[in-house]
Design a protein around this motif. Structure first.
Motif, PDB file in Angstrom:
ATOM      1  N   LEU A 156     111.954  64.142 -20.386  1.00 50.38           N
ATOM      2  CA  LEU A 156     111.444  63.393 -19.236  1.00 50.38           C
ATOM      3  C   LEU A 156     110.303  64.136 -18.559  1.00 50.38           C
ATOM      4  O   LEU A 156     109.335  63.514 -18.104  1.00 50.38           O
ATOM      5  N   ASN A 157     110.392  65.441 -18.511  1.00 50.99           N
ATOM      6  CA  ASN A 157     109.291  66.225 -17.968  1.00 50.99           C
ATOM      7  C   ASN A 157     108.026  66.005 -18.797  1.00 50.99           C
ATOM      8  O   ASN A 157     106.944  65.804 -18.250  1.00 50.99           O
ATOM      9  N   SER A 158     108.172  66.018 -20.102  1.00 53.99           N
ATOM     10  CA  SER A 158     107.022  65.779 -20.974  1.00 53.99           C
ATOM     11  C   SER A 158     106.495  64.360 -20.835  1.00 53.99           C
ATOM     12  O   SER A 158     105.297  64.125 -21.009  1.00 53.99           O
ATOM     13  N   LEU A 159     107.348  63.429 -20.534  1.00 54.56           N
ATOM     14  CA  LEU A 159     106.918  62.050 -20.327  1.00 54.56           C
ATOM     15  C   LEU A 159     106.146  61.893 -19.019  1.00 54.56           C
ATOM     16  O   LEU A 159     105.137  61.184 -18.978  1.00 54.56           O
ATOM     17  N   PHE A 160     106.597  62.554 -17.983  1.00 60.40           N
ATOM     18  CA  PHE A 160     105.969  62.396 -16.678  1.00 60.40           C
ATOM     19  C   PHE A 160     104.634  63.127 -16.543  1.00 60.40           C
ATOM     20  O   PHE A 160     103.808  62.752 -15.714  1.00 60.40           O
ATOM     21  N   ASN A 161     104.407  64.168 -17.341  1.00 63.54           N
ATOM     22  CA  ASN A 161     103.147  64.906 -17.237  1.00 63.54           C
ATOM     23  C   ASN A 161     101.924  64.013 -17.435  1.00 63.54           C
ATOM     24  O   ASN A 161     101.035  64.006 -16.589  1.00 63.54           O
ATOM     25  N   PRO A 162     101.822  63.246 -18.523  1.00 59.41           N
ATOM     26  CA  PRO A 162     100.645  62.383 -18.662  1.00 59.41           C
ATOM     27  C   PRO A 162     100.571  61.298 -17.588  1.00 59.41           C
ATOM     28  O   PRO A 162      99.480  60.890 -17.193  1.00 59.41           O
ATOM     29  N   LEU A 163     101.719  60.837 -17.108  1.00 57.88           N
ATOM     30  CA  LEU A 163     101.699  59.833 -16.051  1.00 57.88           C
ATOM     31  C   LEU A 163     101.124  60.405 -14.755  1.00 57.88           C
ATOM     32  O   LEU A 163     100.353  59.730 -14.060  1.00 57.88           O
ATOM     33  N   VAL A 164     101.471  61.636 -14.453  1.00 59.30           N
ATOM     34  CA  VAL A 164     100.915  62.276 -13.266  1.00 59.30           C
ATOM     35  C   VAL A 164      99.417  62.494 -13.458  1.00 59.30           C
ATOM     36  O   VAL A 164      98.629  62.243 -12.546  1.00 59.30           O
ATOM     37  N   TYR A 165      99.029  62.945 -14.638  1.00 60.56           N
ATOM     38  CA  TYR A 165      97.598  63.112 -14.914  1.00 60.56           C
ATOM     39  C   TYR A 165      96.866  61.792 -14.750  1.00 60.56           C
ATOM     40  O   TYR A 165      95.780  61.728 -14.191  1.00 60.56           O
ATOM     41  N   PHE A 166      97.456  60.721 -15.285  1.00 67.80           N
ATOM     42  CA  PHE A 166      96.832  59.407 -15.219  1.00 67.80           C
ATOM     43  C   PHE A 166      96.661  58.950 -13.771  1.00 67.80           C
ATOM     44  O   PHE A 166      95.649  58.363 -13.413  1.00 67.80           O
ATOM     45  N   MET A 167      97.652  59.213 -12.949  1.00 68.70           N
ATOM     46  CA  MET A 167      97.580  58.787 -11.549  1.00 68.70           C
ATOM     47  C   MET A 167      96.606  59.640 -10.736  1.00 68.70           C
ATOM     48  O   MET A 167      95.969  59.135  -9.822  1.00 68.70           O
ATOM     49  N   ARG A 168      96.485  60.910 -11.058  1.00 71.37           N
ATOM     50  CA  ARG A 168      95.758  61.829 -10.186  1.00 71.37           C
ATOM     51  C   ARG A 168      94.329  62.151 -10.632  1.00 71.37           C
ATOM     52  O   ARG A 168      93.503  62.485  -9.809  1.00 71.37           O
ATOM     53  N   ILE A 169      94.037  62.082 -11.932  1.00 77.93           N
ATOM     54  CA  ILE A 169      92.741  62.521 -12.429  1.00 77.93           C
ATOM     55  C   ILE A 169      91.914  61.302 -12.839  1.00 77.93           C
ATOM     56  O   ILE A 169      92.254  60.597 -13.795  1.00 77.93           O
ATOM     57  N   LYS A 170      90.847  61.074 -12.121  1.00 76.76           N
ATOM     58  CA  LYS A 170      90.033  59.880 -12.323  1.00 76.76           C
ATOM     59  C   LYS A 170      89.395  59.861 -13.719  1.00 76.76           C
ATOM     60  O   LYS A 170      89.374  58.829 -14.377  1.00 76.76           O
ATOM     61  N   THR A 171      88.885  60.983 -14.179  1.00 80.19           N
ATOM     62  CA  THR A 171      88.228  61.006 -15.488  1.00 80.19           C
ATOM     63  C   THR A 171      89.216  60.744 -16.619  1.00 80.19           C
ATOM     64  O   THR A 171      88.863  60.112 -17.617  1.00 80.19           O
ATOM     65  N   PHE A 172      90.446  61.219 -16.471  1.00 83.95           N
ATOM     66  CA  PHE A 172      91.467  60.939 -17.480  1.00 83.95           C
ATOM     67  C   PHE A 172      91.790  59.456 -17.512  1.00 83.95           C
ATOM     68  O   PHE A 172      91.926  58.860 -18.578  1.00 83.95           O
ATOM     69  N   LYS A 173      91.890  58.843 -16.341  1.00 81.18           N
ATOM     70  CA  LYS A 173      92.158  57.412 -16.244  1.00 81.18           C
ATOM     71  C   LYS A 173      91.025  56.611 -16.896  1.00 81.18           C
ATOM     72  O   LYS A 173      91.277  55.667 -17.646  1.00 81.18           O
ATOM     73  N   GLU A 174      89.790  56.992 -16.626  1.00 79.21           N
ATOM     74  CA  GLU A 174      88.651  56.302 -17.232  1.00 79.21           C
ATOM     75  C   GLU A 174      88.652  56.457 -18.751  1.00 79.21           C
ATOM     76  O   GLU A 174      88.355  55.510 -19.472  1.00 79.21           O
ATOM     77  N   TRP A 175      88.987  57.645 -19.235  1.00 86.45           N
ATOM     78  CA  TRP A 175      89.037  57.875 -20.677  1.00 86.45           C
ATOM     79  C   TRP A 175      90.106  56.993 -21.329  1.00 86.45           C
ATOM     80  O   TRP A 175      89.869  56.419 -22.395  1.00 86.45           O
TER      81      TRP A 175
END
Length: 99
Positions: A59-78
């Motif tokens: 679950l920790n590994s699952l939530f890491n990309p979700l947090v990145y997606f929510m917080r980092i604009k460039t990751f979301k755009e990519w």
């Protein structure tokens, strides 16, 4: 983002840390055989270890990309760009809904 990632890591790893702490205490004191008195049955012993050792770590590994997606604009755009690129290559039988 760093504080949020640290909080997620701590949240999902506290149960595993507690299990290892109880195990270490019971092994080093010598007067208690693990898992008694912490878990009374073999089922709860194996359930708790599998639950904390496998599920929470995953679950920790699952939530890491979700947090990145929510917080980092460039990751979301990519992610959105990749989603659009894949959407153009997918046949009409399967539609990937993107933004």
């Amino acid at each position: 983002t760093i504080i949020l990632m640290t909080a997620v890591y701590i949240l999902f790893n506290i149960p595993l840390f507690v299990n290892y702490l109880l195990w270490t205490i019971s092994v080093n004191t010598g007067n208690v055989t693990y898992p008694v008195p912490y878990w009374n049955t073999t089922f709860t012993y194996w359930f708790v270890w599998n639950f904390t050792d496998c599920l929470f770590i995953n679950l920790n590994s699952l939530f890491n990309p979700l947090v990145y997606f929510m917080r980092i604009k460039t990751f979301k755009e990519w992610v959105y760009e990749r989603c659009r690129a894949v959407k153009g290559k997918i046949s009409s039988t399967f539609v990937l809904k993107c933004r």
